[in-house]
Scaffold this motif. Structure first.
Motif, mmCIF file in Angstrom:
data_model
loop_
_atom_site.group_PDB
_atom_site.id
_atom_site.type_symbol
_atom_site.label_atom_id
_atom_site.label_comp_id
_atom_site.label_asym_id
_atom_site.label_seq_id
_atom_site.Cartn_x
_atom_site.Cartn_y
_atom_site.Cartn_z
ATOM 1 N N CYS A 525 8.276 -7.896 -7.652
ATOM 2 C CA CYS A 525 8.597 -8.299 -9.030
ATOM 3 C C CYS A 525 10.078 -8.620 -9.090
ATOM 4 C CB CYS A 525 8.231 -7.190 -10.019
ATOM 5 S SG CYS A 525 8.634 -7.570 -11.746
ATOM 6 N N LYS A 588 11.790 0.965 -14.561
ATOM 7 C CA LYS A 588 10.799 1.153 -13.497
ATOM 8 C C LYS A 588 9.381 1.030 -14.042
ATOM 9 C CE LYS A 588 13.270 4.070 -10.182
ATOM 10 N NZ LYS A 588 13.277 5.404 -9.514
ATOM 11 N N ARG A 589 9.130 1.612 -15.212
ATOM 12 C CA ARG A 589 7.791 1.509 -15.806
ATOM 13 C C ARG A 589 7.438 0.060 -16.126
ATOM 14 N NH1 ARG A 589 9.379 6.438 -18.325
ATOM 15 N NH2 ARG A 589 10.198 5.282 -20.116
ATOM 16 N N ASN A 592 6.568 -1.622 -12.861
ATOM 17 C CA ASN A 592 5.253 -1.196 -12.377
ATOM 18 C C ASN A 592 4.126 -1.877 -13.161
ATOM 19 O OD1 ASN A 592 6.476 0.496 -10.521
ATOM 20 N ND2 ASN A 592 6.359 2.292 -11.854
ATOM 21 N N LEU A 595 3.660 -5.383 -11.680
ATOM 22 C CA LEU A 595 3.238 -5.525 -10.290
ATOM 23 C C LEU A 595 1.737 -5.774 -10.222
ATOM 24 C CD1 LEU A 595 5.276 -2.696 -8.523
ATOM 25 C CD2 LEU A 595 5.655 -5.162 -8.357
ATOM 26 N N THR A 597 -2.146 -5.594 -9.050
ATOM 27 C CA THR A 597 -2.945 -4.510 -8.476
ATOM 28 C C THR A 597 -3.272 -4.828 -7.018
ATOM 29 O OG1 THR A 597 -4.964 -5.564 -9.280
ATOM 30 C CG2 THR A 597 -3.951 -3.879 -10.692
ATOM 31 N N HIS A 699 -3.090 0.488 -8.962
ATOM 32 C CA HIS A 699 -1.830 -0.053 -9.471
ATOM 33 C C HIS A 699 -0.700 0.286 -8.508
ATOM 34 C CE1 HIS A 699 -3.340 -1.380 -13.378
ATOM 35 N NE2 HIS A 699 -4.054 -0.268 -13.405
ATOM 36 N N GLN A 700 0.215 -0.672 -8.346
ATOM 37 C CA GLN A 700 1.360 -0.457 -7.462
ATOM 38 C C GLN A 700 2.508 0.190 -8.231
ATOM 39 O OE1 GLN A 700 2.383 -3.537 -4.511
ATOM 40 N NE2 GLN A 700 0.936 -4.851 -5.602
ATOM 41 N N ASN A 701 3.350 0.885 -7.497
ATOM 42 C CA ASN A 701 4.569 1.468 -8.042
ATOM 43 C C ASN A 701 5.749 0.962 -7.232
ATOM 44 O OD1 ASN A 701 3.297 3.034 -10.057
ATOM 45 N ND2 ASN A 701 2.854 4.648 -8.583
ATOM 46 N N THR A 702 6.805 0.606 -7.930
ATOM 47 C CA THR A 702 7.991 0.100 -7.248
ATOM 48 C C THR A 702 8.639 1.191 -6.397
ATOM 49 O OG1 THR A 702 10.176 -0.897 -7.566
ATOM 50 C CG2 THR A 702 9.424 0.620 -9.263
ATOM 51 N N GLU A 703 9.176 0.782 -5.261
ATOM 52 C CA GLU A 703 9.898 1.694 -4.383
ATOM 53 C C GLU A 703 11.401 1.644 -4.622
ATOM 54 O OE1 GLU A 703 8.829 0.695 -0.425
ATOM 55 O OE2 GLU A 703 6.712 1.283 -0.655
#
Length: 708
Positions: A525, A588-589, A592, A595, A597, A699-703
């Motif tokens: 993203c 961050k939310r 996420n 992003l 899936t 669902h993906q989460n940012t690193e």
């Protein structure tokens, strides 16, 4: 004809871009009676007969001889004295001075490709062609010395003051340390205030300047710096303008990450350190362990054979504060801090912000001279005529001496924190200095752009030569367009984008937020920073957010009610925050949520193939794997992978699952079964593994990790 050219070569050279008839009219005079063009009397009358013929030649150009004569008249031969010296990256104004022409003439010979006196000419071929159009030849030389350049009207700090002019001033003390170690609580105890109760999240997020009068009558200017990892630039700025650093270390936590960073900044600025071991009243306080950790970090305390004082205190219960202030005064006396109170003012900006009532404000610490109302100040590319001066308590004062902080208003534009403030004698000098600084910035930008342009030109030339060489190797000597013409605006289906607009209360906090956003570098993203500024949300911010579909993050600033309603009408989201790590969590939310899936495999169980059986179905023989479930369980409806020697041979559904002779849906661990794949071409071998799994959407989460 050559004699005619010789007579008029200089005149024609200066007017070569005019029509031929107009150029002859410039070098001839009109006869008022006959209204015909005639040569001046000093020229031979016999040559005047050729003028009309030459003009006709220029218009007709029917024969080769006539065209040759017209060309000679149009482009006179070069003389040896027409050589001009130029240098790389010459500007338009410099070339105009060399050619002894105005800037418009230079723009004309460049065919208006280049405009503006400060524009740098980077293309050598264009420069050569332009000088050729002026009838001259070019020679490249080294840029001459700056003797003939325009006088520099910028202002600079004065030379160091003489010893006789120096007077004592209050020391500037910066309180540094890890977050939540009690820096602001210590200042509250010294000032008899309660600033810490007004801070959001229990952490300092601004750099504050206070003048404190100690019990012994000495005045000290304190700078309170944030301990949070995001405010590194603030701490570094505080260490660079200070005389003494008070390093606050909690006795229960000891030396932490920001403590080490503060030590590094203080040593880099070559500033003496005084350690305050705080929270000695905490249940887990260990003063000796804290001192050992300080020694390991390079702070040699006195009790362990060093020369740095370490005073155990409790800022909350105000224990041993007199010992700390006494050590501070002794350290200041040893330094013998002095300043020159005469002459023009020199100061440093600690923090700047925008007030809805007073306009653009900044907090400064005066380093030289006495700041008074009405002073003309210069900072970066902005200026101010001081309207009001306030101290840290908000009281209006008439003047500020060296070593004291003050809040000023009257700025044209908001200056940046950390910049140097210089006083000038009048507004005329300030405007001249501003023009000089803006010109310098423009030249620097043009030099940077020139390097980028040159690099792109070299890349384009290199690619062109590679393509040309490839075409010639195939027997083709012309580069043809590859494929159909590409559209001017191409639609790119890239990753999702989060567009944000950041509004902060002070310049230092904005700097911290921008530094955090610069650490984002995730391909899933994109983070697009549309706009940022200091001050409250305005109507233009909402219009910008509507255009770019952005989220407005308001950090410790308010949005007027009419703009809140306008934002709601235009579906613009405004998010208010007053703690920096909560703002980062919110970003961050949002990332996420944007992003895409992803499909993941969830392993349910495994089975080991013991033997292959063949069963008859109609006229075909179908292989069946005799298995034992070794992990988890096996489901009839799930997917299966056949793995042999760590390689996946097949992936698909089952056609049948049997336990003994019964068709079942689930096989538990340690049970034997027969598994038949939907594909009847797969052959099993003993030792193969069948992995039972299911595919799920997740669902993906940012690193992204900003570092705190």
């Amino acid at each position: 004809m050559s004699k005619l050219v010789k007579l008029f070569s200089q005149t024609l050279r200066d007017t070569r871009f005019l029509p031929i008839s107009q150029r002859f009219s410039d070098c001839c005079r009109k006869n008022s009676r006959s209204n015909k063009l005639v040569l001046p009397a000093i020229y031979n009358k016999t040559l005047s007969a050729n003028i009309h013929t030459t003009c006709v030649f220029h218009k007709r150009r029917k024969t080769a001889d006539e065209r040759k004569k017209s060309f000679i008249l149009e482009y006179p031969p070069k003389a040896k004295g027409d050589l001009v010296d130029v240098w790389k990256n010459i500007t338009v104004s410099e070339l105009a001075q060399i050619l002894q022409k105005d800037i418009n003439y230079v723009e004309d010979i460049f065919l208006n490709k280049i405009r503006g006196g400060n524009t740098i000419i980077t293309n050598e071929k264009d420069l050569r062609d332009a000088i050729k159009r002026s009838g001259r030849r070019m020679r490249i030389i080294v840029r001459p010395a700056n003797e003939d350049e325009v006088e520099d009207k910028d202002v600079y700090p004065r030379p160091a003051a003489k010893a006789n002019d120096l007077k004592p001033r209050p020391p500037v003390v910066t309180v540094m340390g890890h977050v939540d170690h009690g820096k602001t609580t210590l200042l509250d105890a010294l000032r008899k205030t309660n600033v810490v109760s007004q801070e959001f999240g229990g952490i300092t997020q601004h750099i504050g300047a206070f003048s404190v009068s100690l019990e012994n009558g000495k005045n000290v200017t304190f700078l309170d710096t944030p301990g949070h990892a995001a405010f590194t630039a603030m701490r570094e700025r505080g260490a660079s303008i200070t005389d003494i650093v008070v390093l606050v270390v909690a006795a229960d936590d000891g030396v932490m990450e920001q403590t080490l960073e503060s030590i590094r900044m203080a040593k880099q600025a070559n500033v003496p350190i005084l350690v305050a071991i705080n929270k000695i009243d905490a249940p887990n306080a260990d003063i000796d362990r804290t001192k050992r950790m300080l020694v390991e970090a390079g702070i040699q305390v006195e009790s362990m054979g060093g020369d740095i004082q370490a005073v155990p205190i409790s800022a909350l219960k105000q224990q041993n504060l007199d010992q700390l202030t006494e050590a501070l005064v002794i350290q200041a006396e040893l330094l013998n801090v002095m300043a020159d109170p005469t002459g023009l003012v020199e100061a440093v900006i600690v923090e700047s912000k925008v007030d809805i009532h007073r306009g653009k404000l900044c907090t400064v610490i005066v380093q030289r001279g006495i700041l008074k109302k009405g002073s003309i100040l210069l900072c970066g590319t902005t200026m101010a005529k001081v309207r009001t001066i306030k101290d840290a308590e908000g009281r209006i004062i008439s003047e500020v001496s060296p070593g004291y902080p003050a809040e000023l208003d009257g700025w044209k534009d908001l200056p940046s924190a950390g910049e140097v403030v210089l006083e000038v004698e009048n507004e005329k000098q300030a405007k001249s200095a501003l023009r000089a600084r803006e010109a310098k910035k423009q030249i620097e930008k043009q030099m940077q752009d020139a390097e980028i342009i040159s690099a792109k030109e070299q890349q384009h030339l290199r690619e062109y030569r590679e393509k040309l060489q490839h075409k010639r190797s195939l027997g083709r000597y012309k580069l043809k367009p590859e494929g159909p013409r590409k559209p001017e605006i191409e639609k790119v289906d890239g990753p999702p984008t989060l567009s944000v607009i950041v509004k902060c209360d002070v310049d230092g906090t904005l700097e911290a937020v921008l530094n955090i956003l610069d650490t984002y570098n995730e391909p899933g993203c994109e983070l697009d920073l549309v706009h940022y500024n200091v001050g409250a949300i305005t109507e233009s911010d909402i219009e910008l957010a509507k255009t770019f579909k952005s989220i407005i993050y308001a950090f410790n600033v308010k949005c007027p009610e009419r703009f809140e309603a306008l934002a709601a009408e235009n579906d613009v989201t405004i998010k208010h925050h007053n703690v920096i790590y909560k703002l980062v969590d919110d970003i961050k939310r949002e990332i996420n949520a944007r992003l895409p899936t992803m499909e993941v495999e969830e392993i349910i169980g495994e089975a080991a193939v013991l033997q292959q059986f063949n069963i008859s179905k109609g006229k075909k023989s179908v292989p069946v794997a005799g298995c034992r479930c070794t992990k988890g369980l096996l489901r009839r409806s799930a997917l299966y992978k056949l793995i042999r020697h760590n390689s996946v041979l097949h992936e698909g559904h089952l056609a049948s699952m049997r336990h003994l002779k019964d068709e079942v849906d689930v096989i538990k661990k340690d049970l034997e079964c027969g598994l038949q794949l939907a594909s009847k071409d797969i052959q099993f071998q003993p030792g193969d593994i069948l992995v039972c799994f299911e595919k799920k959407i997740q669902h993906q989460n940012t690193e992204w990790d900003p570092g705190f």
